[in-house]
Motif scaffolding. Structure first.
Motif: not given
Length: 141
Positions: A82-87
């Motif tokens: 999972v990747f923290a694009h907006y996080a």
């Protein structure tokens, strides 16, 4: 997709930790007159009693909704799928909101404004969890 982006979440997590340490320090200072007699006013009272209660209540708040922030951040930090694009942006939004919320809770009695600012924290954490849920639902098993 850049998994290194997830590691940037450690910085807002650390910022929240440092903020909690500062609140503990402020609470300790506010309690000095009552506990150690240092800084009592002429009547022997604690001139910081009102702020002591507000700081204490705010410090308790740091272990309620923020728990969901830290949990989402840890999931992002420990998963490589999972990747923290907006996080990362949401995490910093959360920190700004926490500081503003604390300033309002400790410095005023304006519950309406405090509630409005809390929405910033609330939405930021929901964005983080929303991103997690969307990505986990897209993972092929």
């Amino acid at each position: 997709m850049n998994p290194a982006l997830n590691h940037q979440l450690i910085f807002p997590m650390t910022a929240h930790l440092v903020f909690c340490v500062l609140l503990y320090a402020a609470l300790t200072l506010a309690r000095l007159p009552a506990v150690w007699g240092v800084g009592r006013d002429a009547d022997g009272n604690n001139p910081w009693a009102t702020y002591e209660k507000r700081i204490s209540a705010n410090l308790s708040n740091q272990f309620e909704w923020p728990m969901f922030f830290h949990l989402a951040a840890v999931i992002f930090l420990t998963r490589t799928d999972v990747f923290a694009h907006y996080a990362v942006v949401a995490a910093w939004m959360f920190i700004v909101g926490r500081v503003l919320h604390s300033a309002i809770q400790i410095g005023t009695t304006n519950v309406r404004l405090r509630g409005l600012v809390f929405m910033l924290n609330f939405v930021a954490v929901l964005v983080m969890w929303g991103e997690l849920l969307m990505q986990f639902s897209a993972i092929k098993t």
